[in-house]
Design a protein around this motif. Structure first.
Motif, short mmCIF file in Angstrom:
data_model
loop_
_atom_site.label_atom_id
_atom_site.label_comp_id
_atom_site.label_asym_id
_atom_site.label_seq_id
_atom_site.Cartn_x
_atom_site.Cartn_y
_atom_site.Cartn_z
N THR A 10 81.86 -39.34 37.56
CA THR A 10 81.89 -40.54 38.39
C THR A 10 80.54 -40.74 39.08
O THR A 10 80.03 -41.86 39.17
CB THR A 10 83.02 -40.47 39.44
OG1 THR A 10 84.26 -40.31 38.74
CG2 THR A 10 83.07 -41.71 40.30
N GLY A 11 79.95 -39.66 39.53
CA GLY A 11 78.61 -39.74 40.12
C GLY A 11 77.60 -40.24 39.10
O GLY A 11 76.77 -41.10 39.40
N PHE A 78 71.76 -40.85 47.32
CA PHE A 78 72.04 -41.99 46.45
C PHE A 78 72.82 -43.07 47.21
O PHE A 78 72.49 -44.25 47.15
CB PHE A 78 72.83 -41.51 45.22
CG PHE A 78 73.50 -42.60 44.45
CD1 PHE A 78 72.78 -43.36 43.55
CD2 PHE A 78 74.85 -42.88 44.62
CE1 PHE A 78 73.39 -44.39 42.83
CE2 PHE A 78 75.46 -43.89 43.91
CZ PHE A 78 74.73 -44.65 43.02
N THR A 79 73.83 -42.65 47.95
CA THR A 79 74.65 -43.58 48.72
C THR A 79 73.83 -44.28 49.79
O THR A 79 73.91 -45.51 49.95
CB THR A 79 75.85 -42.84 49.35
OG1 THR A 79 76.63 -42.26 48.29
CG2 THR A 79 76.71 -43.76 50.18
N ILE A 100 64.17 -44.86 46.60
CA ILE A 100 64.94 -43.77 47.21
C ILE A 100 66.14 -43.41 46.36
O ILE A 100 66.41 -42.23 46.10
CB ILE A 100 65.40 -44.18 48.63
CG1 ILE A 100 64.21 -44.27 49.57
CG2 ILE A 100 66.44 -43.19 49.17
CD1 ILE A 100 64.53 -44.98 50.88
N THR A 101 66.87 -44.41 45.92
CA THR A 101 68.07 -44.18 45.11
C THR A 101 67.72 -43.45 43.82
O THR A 101 68.44 -42.55 43.38
CB THR A 101 68.77 -45.52 44.81
OG1 THR A 101 69.06 -46.16 46.05
CG2 THR A 101 70.06 -45.31 44.06
N ALA A 102 66.61 -43.82 43.22
CA ALA A 102 66.22 -43.24 41.93
C ALA A 102 65.72 -41.81 42.05
O ALA A 102 65.73 -41.07 41.06
CB ALA A 102 65.15 -44.11 41.29
N LEU A 166 81.24 -45.56 45.26
CA LEU A 166 81.43 -44.56 44.19
C LEU A 166 80.66 -43.28 44.51
O LEU A 166 81.13 -42.18 44.23
CB LEU A 166 80.98 -45.12 42.84
CG LEU A 166 81.90 -46.14 42.20
CD1 LEU A 166 81.24 -46.74 40.97
CD2 LEU A 166 83.23 -45.52 41.84
N GLY A 167 79.47 -43.42 45.09
CA GLY A 167 78.69 -42.25 45.49
C GLY A 167 79.40 -41.43 46.56
O GLY A 167 79.47 -40.20 46.48
#
Length: 177
Positions: A10-11, A78-79, A100-102, A166-167
């Motif tokens: 899911t992650g 990530f979240t 940041i997310t990447a 989801l994160g």
């Protein structure tokens, strides 16, 4: 298969959806921030740069910590990146949030596949590891198109909130399983 493997998948789904969904939302983002589509396309480049920077930067630093804690940290980062993007008051903030997310991307995939393999018996390791990457595959087939539909129907920020949710879900399951 242990439930934690599904949480890791899911992650992976959330991370890959975040990576690719922006392609379908570039027009909406460019319109919202009054930038050209070419400028909005920099969001794709920022994500790619984050992946390239994140693996060699984060992986050696995080290698000395317990794997479960690292995965939860990566999913939390990530979240946060998605939430910052969803709340971005300017294009520049959105661009930084993509970076940041990447940062999480490569470190998460490497570590999640190893952990998935360790959660099962030796004869099921390949299957568990492939399930993590199946999350990424499903994101390309279903996540990005669904995220685009959501973003076009309720605004592109809604898609970032959904990916952040989801994160959080993945991080909580990994933390408590």
């Amino acid at each position: 298969m242990p439930f934690a493997v599904f949480a890791l998948a899911t992650g992976a789904f959330a991370i890959s959806t975040t990576e690719f969904v922006i392609l379908g939302l570039l027009l909406d983002v460019s319109s919202d921030f009054n930038v050209s589509i070419a400028t909005a396309g920099m969001l794709i480049s920022a994500y790619a740069a984050g992946v390239v920077i994140g693996a060699p930067l984060l992986t050696p630093i995080l290698a000395r910590f317990p794997r479960k804690q690292v995965i939860v940290f990566l999913l939390a980062l990530f979240t946060v990146g998605n939430l910052v993007g969803a709340l971005a008051p300017s294009f520049e903030v959105l661009l930084a949030s993509r970076l940041i997310t990447a940062l999480v991307h490569a470190s998460f995939y490497g570590l999640a596949s190893i952990v998935a393999g360790q959660l099962v018996t030796e004869d099921r390791q390949a299957r568990a590891m492939s399930m993590v990457f199946m999350g990424a595959t499903i994101a390309n087939v279903l996540g990005a198109p669904a995220g685009t539909l959501i973003g076009q129907a309720w605004g592109w920020r809604t898609t970032s909130y959904a990916c952040a949710a989801l994160g959080i879900l993945s991080a909580l399951i990994v933390a408590f399983v």
